[in-house]
Structure formats: C-alpha cells, structure tokens
Design an enzyme around this catalytic site. Sequence first.
Site, PDB file in Angstrom:
ATOM      1  N   MET A  29      17.977  -4.197  36.990  1.00 27.54           N
ATOM      2  CA  MET A  29      18.397  -5.546  36.612  1.00 27.54           C
ATOM      3  C   MET A  29      18.983  -6.253  37.837  1.00 27.54           C
ATOM      4  SD  MET A  29      19.608  -5.333  32.682  1.00 27.54           S
ATOM      5  CE  MET A  29      21.219  -4.653  32.921  1.00 27.54           C
ATOM      6  N   HIS A  36      20.459   2.413  43.406  1.00 26.18           N
ATOM      7  CA  HIS A  36      19.071   1.967  43.219  1.00 26.18           C
ATOM      8  C   HIS A  36      18.212   2.370  44.417  1.00 26.18           C
ATOM      9  CE1 HIS A  36      21.171  -1.301  40.775  1.00 26.18           C
ATOM     10  NE2 HIS A  36      20.361  -0.751  39.908  1.00 26.18           N
ATOM     11  N   ASP A 150      23.695   6.516  34.132  1.00 29.29           N
ATOM     12  CA  ASP A 150      23.439   6.080  32.753  1.00 29.29           C
ATOM     13  C   ASP A 150      22.786   7.258  32.026  1.00 29.29           C
ATOM     14  OD1 ASP A 150      24.270   3.232  32.879  1.00 29.29           O
ATOM     15  OD2 ASP A 150      22.760   3.190  34.446  1.00 29.29           O
ATOM     16  N   SER A 185      27.677   0.886  40.783  1.00 31.46           N
ATOM     17  CA  SER A 185      27.229   0.135  39.618  1.00 31.46           C
ATOM     18  C   SER A 185      27.173  -1.331  39.998  1.00 31.46           C
ATOM     19  CB  SER A 185      28.232   0.331  38.474  1.00 31.46           C
ATOM     20  OG  SER A 185      28.064  -0.673  37.499  1.00 31.46           O
ATOM     21  N   ARG A 187      28.012  -3.671  38.224  1.00 31.02           N
ATOM     22  CA  ARG A 187      29.212  -4.326  37.684  1.00 31.02           C
ATOM     23  C   ARG A 187      30.420  -4.179  38.615  1.00 31.02           C
ATOM     24  NH1 ARG A 187      26.722  -2.881  32.764  1.00 31.02           N
ATOM     25  NH2 ARG A 187      26.591  -4.657  31.344  1.00 31.02           N
TER      26      ARG A 187
HETATM   27  O1  PAF Z   1      19.619   0.618  33.951  1.00 33.16           O
HETATM   28  C1  PAF Z   1      19.244  -0.572  34.005  1.00 33.16           C
HETATM   29  O2  PAF Z   1      19.427  -1.276  34.999  1.00 33.16           O
HETATM   30  C2  PAF Z   1      18.537  -1.175  32.802  1.00 33.16           C
HETATM   31  O3  PAF Z   1      19.049  -0.696  31.624  1.00 33.16           O
HETATM   32  C3  PAF Z   1      17.007  -1.012  32.847  1.00 33.16           C
HETATM   33  C4  PAF Z   1      16.599   0.442  32.750  1.00 33.16           C
HETATM   34  C5  PAF Z   1      16.448  -1.624  34.114  1.00 33.16           C
HETATM   35  C6  PAF Z   1      16.378  -1.740  31.651  1.00 33.16           C
HETATM   36  O4  PAF Z   1      16.679  -3.093  31.659  1.00 33.16           O
END
Ligand code: PAF
Length: 278
Positions: A29, A36, A150, A185, A187
């Site tokens: 997102m 990431h 997550d 994160s 956030r």
């Molecule tokens: O983990 C995330 O960033 C979101 O939940 C995902 C897997 C991209 C789905 O929108």
Amino acid sequence: MLIVSKIVDLERELARIRGKQPIGFVPTMGALHAGHLSLIKQSLENKCFTVCSIFVNPTQFNDKGDLDRYPRTPELDISLLKSTGCELLFMPEAEEVYPKGTPVPSFDLGYMETILEGAFRPGHFKGVAQVVNRLFELVRPDQAFFGRKDFQQLMIIRQLVKMTGRPVKIIAGETVREADGLAMSSRNRLLSIEQRSKVGIIYKTLLTAGKLAKEHSIAAASAFVESEINGIQAFRLEYFEIREAETLLIPTHARAGNIALIAMFVGKIRLIDNITID
Ligand code: PAF
C-alpha cells in the site's frame, strides 16, 4: 522500472515475460520502507521478474480515519523501488481494481477472521483477501512475498490461495526492525518525535513477555505487557496473545515456536508486532 496504472499495460508487459522467467509479486500500500524492500530483494534473489503494486485498498480499512491518515509517498516509493531493482510497478486507481458493475467476491475465512486483528478490525481480512485475490488475478505471479510482521495476514493469504487453488507460492519475509527494535511499518511515519522515542519498548516488552510466558505462565506475561504498555502516557494495549504458529489456536502452555502477538495504540496510531518464542 516501468510504471503502469492500467490493466491492459500490466498484462501486455507481463505477457512478454510469462513462461520465460518466473514472476515475483510484492503487493503493497506504498509508504515503502526497508521491510518492503527486503521482500523485493527476496524476489530478485529468486531470479523472478519482480512486480510491485502500490494500492491503498479502501475495502480493508474498517476505520475511515485510518484510511484518510494512511501515509502516501508515491515519489519516494518510486525512487526506492528503482534503486532496489524492481522491474514493474503497478499503481492502479480504485476503478481499475474494482470496476463498476463487476461483483467483488467475498471470502469466508472462518475462524481466522474472527480472532486477533479480525476481532478488532471487523471486515479487515475480507478486504485484504478481496484485493489480494484481485491482484493475483491480474498479475498471476508464480511467487508472492508477504512480511511476517503481519503474521495473521500471511496466514489468511495462505488460506486464500488454498481456497482459490491459485498456482502461486507464498513466501514469507522476516520482520525488519529499526535499531531500537521497532518493527518497520508504514504507519511509523505518523508517529511524532516524542512518540517515536518511546515505541522501542514494544519489541523489548514482547521479548520479555515471551520468556515469561514460557518460563512462568501466559497470565504472568499478559499482566507484564499490560502494565508496561498501559503504564506509558498515550499508549493503550488492544491485545497481547500467545498463539500456536500453525493454527493461531490458544495453547494451554506457551512453548518455543509459539507466536506472541501485540496490537496497541500510540495516540491514534495503531501498531502491531509479533515474535516467535524461542
Ligand atoms: O500488507 C499490506 O500492505 C496490505 O494488506 C496488502 C497485502 C498490500 C493488501 O492491500
């Protein structure tokens, strides 16, 4: 790195690759961080043609304020992805992902969506399953990468893949942490300097609680976490739980291999983390 926002362009680019090289997919997102990027690196190390998506999926936000506040840093994301070696970025608008008039499937995720995050964020995992299923339908990856931070989401995605029979291998990436232990994160960007200076305690608390749970009891660990977290001004514990790693069921006694999971608020910002008890 090619950036596309339309499905036709995505499909055209992927058609050039499909069958010649495995396709690795990292759905995100945005507001990208080292967590990431480590997933992108894993995909590249697996010799995949690496596709990242950035889409802030509205259907997984049970709280409108959280959706509005969610950080959006597209320019920075693009330059980070370029520097990592990602080959294709898909940045669709909502109408592209959820075209008008096309019904969006709703997955029954059973027990998994009723506990932990599912209990505190009703509908969240239905939204996650919807968007991941849709993105899988579009990208048709051979491998897809999700962070262990997550943890419950990772299990939901594995369940979704079983339910839909998609031929995609789900690969987990380790949680990447800041120097003080804070789990990376998107956030975290929302934290004030003062809040940021205090949140290193979350990881330390989890580590101590994991030991306490194993050596004493889950109740002792829970009491410890509650007093540590709720003892700090503007911190509020939502849950701390020990669960079996494979099923997320509650163990009678904590043991190595169990997962200790936490969700809490720092002001309005909700943070989650987990560790595997060793
Ligand atoms: O983990 C995330 O960033 C979101 O939940 C995902 C897997 C991209 C789905 O929108």
